[in-house]
Design a protein around this motif. Structure first.
Motif, short mmCIF file in Angstrom:
data_model
loop_
_atom_site.label_atom_id
_atom_site.label_comp_id
_atom_site.label_asym_id
_atom_site.label_seq_id
_atom_site.Cartn_x
_atom_site.Cartn_y
_atom_site.Cartn_z
N VAL A 3 0.86 -1.19 0.00
CA VAL A 3 0.00 0.00 0.00
C VAL A 3 0.89 1.24 0.00
O VAL A 3 2.02 1.22 0.49
CB VAL A 3 -0.94 0.03 1.23
N SER A 4 0.37 2.33 -0.58
CA SER A 4 1.17 3.55 -0.67
C SER A 4 0.99 4.46 0.53
O SER A 4 1.84 5.31 0.80
CB SER A 4 0.78 4.31 -1.95
N VAL A 5 -0.11 4.28 1.26
CA VAL A 5 -0.39 5.16 2.40
C VAL A 5 -0.86 4.31 3.58
O VAL A 5 -1.64 3.37 3.41
CB VAL A 5 -1.48 6.20 2.05
N LEU A 6 -0.37 4.64 4.76
CA LEU A 6 -0.80 3.96 5.98
C LEU A 6 -1.40 4.98 6.93
O LEU A 6 -0.90 6.11 7.04
CB LEU A 6 0.37 3.27 6.67
N ALA A 7 -2.45 4.58 7.60
CA ALA A 7 -3.03 5.45 8.63
C ALA A 7 -2.07 5.55 9.81
O ALA A 7 -1.24 4.67 10.02
CB ALA A 7 -4.37 4.88 9.08
N PRO A 8 -2.16 6.64 10.57
CA PRO A 8 -1.28 6.77 11.75
C PRO A 8 -1.46 5.59 12.70
O PRO A 8 -2.58 5.13 12.94
CB PRO A 8 -1.77 8.08 12.39
N VAL A 9 -0.35 5.09 13.20
CA VAL A 9 -0.37 3.95 14.12
C VAL A 9 -0.04 4.45 15.51
O VAL A 9 1.03 5.02 15.74
CB VAL A 9 0.64 2.87 13.69
#
Length: 252
Positions: A3-9
């Protein structure tokens, strides 16, 4: 990860519940119930098979038209009794969990016996991990291994009694009142070992090994502890907890 974008973890600040079998450690669960000498391959196989089978059920339900959220909610409702954030070492909590229907197998031998339970064999076969013959074969190996380990431990205990404990007590007083009791302990363990050797069925042999390890040898340990308490330190030839904990202080 593809994936190109990850939500804040967000990483939780709190520590995991160290009394839990499956503590939540921040975006992951740990399994903390494996013994220090236990091979984790079987544990991982069982856990992975259970998870895979559950995802299969989720997938089948969603493909039949159910909403993913509905499927997840249903699974949570059905499994809510297994979610526990209290003190797992508290016996009152253990009793409450059993009342709620949460399984607890305290015996390794009983756990091995579940290997060939129909629902477990069906799970392995459904997921093409093992068949009934494979489950039975692995169960036989585990029973034999358990009995063999207990046999080694029992023989070690006999050696410790004969080579260290009894001589230490005798050096204190040749007519010490604990000597007959300690010598009787040796015979008790030897008799239990002999009974293991004359039992043909592996499951029954493992049951007797469990009694030997967790009942007979525990009682012997209590008697040995009582003997250690009355023998002068300079006559006690086994390492004490003080020796083990402060070894660097006792070396010249």
């Amino acid at each position: 990860m593809g994936v190109s974008v990850l939500a804040p973890v967000e990483v939780p600040a709190e520590d995991r519940n160290r009394t839990s079998l499956f503590p939540y450690g921040g975006h992951r669960f740990e399994f903390r119930a494996v013994g220090s000498s236990q091979n984790v391959s079987l544990v991982n196989t069982v856990l992975a098979t259970i998870v895979a089978d559950t995802f299969r059920e989720f997938s089948d339900a969603i493909e039949k038209g159910q909403m993913p959220k509905t499927v997840a909610q249903k699974a949570l409702r059905e499994s809510w009794k297994a979610i526990f954030n209290g003190n797992g070492y508290d016996q009152a909590n253990q009793a409450k969990l059993k009342e709620d229907g949460v399984w607890c197998i305290n015996s390794n031998v009983d756990a091995i016996r579940r290997y060939t339970a129909p629902k477990n064999v069906a799970l392995f076969e459904r997921m093409r991990v093992l068949n009934a013959t494979g489950c039975a074969a692995r169960q036989e190996v585990l029973f034999t291994q358990y009995t063999g380990v207990v046999e080694v431990e029992a023989k070690c205990l006999i050696d410790m009694l004969q080579q260290h404990v009894i001589p230490s007590v005798r050096n204190t007083n040749t007519t010490h009142p604990m000597l007959p009791e300690l010598m009787a302990c040796v015979m008790t363990v030897k008799d239990a070992l002999q009974e293991l050797h004359t039992t043909e069925v592996s499951a029954e042999r493992a049951d007797k090994a469990r009694v030997l390890r967790l009942e007979t040898m525990v009682k012997v340990r209590e008697i040995v502890d009582a003997a250690e308490a009355v023998v002068p330190a300079d006559l006690w030839t086994l390492a004490t907890y003080k020796d083990l904990l402060f070894l660097d202080h006792t070396l010249p």
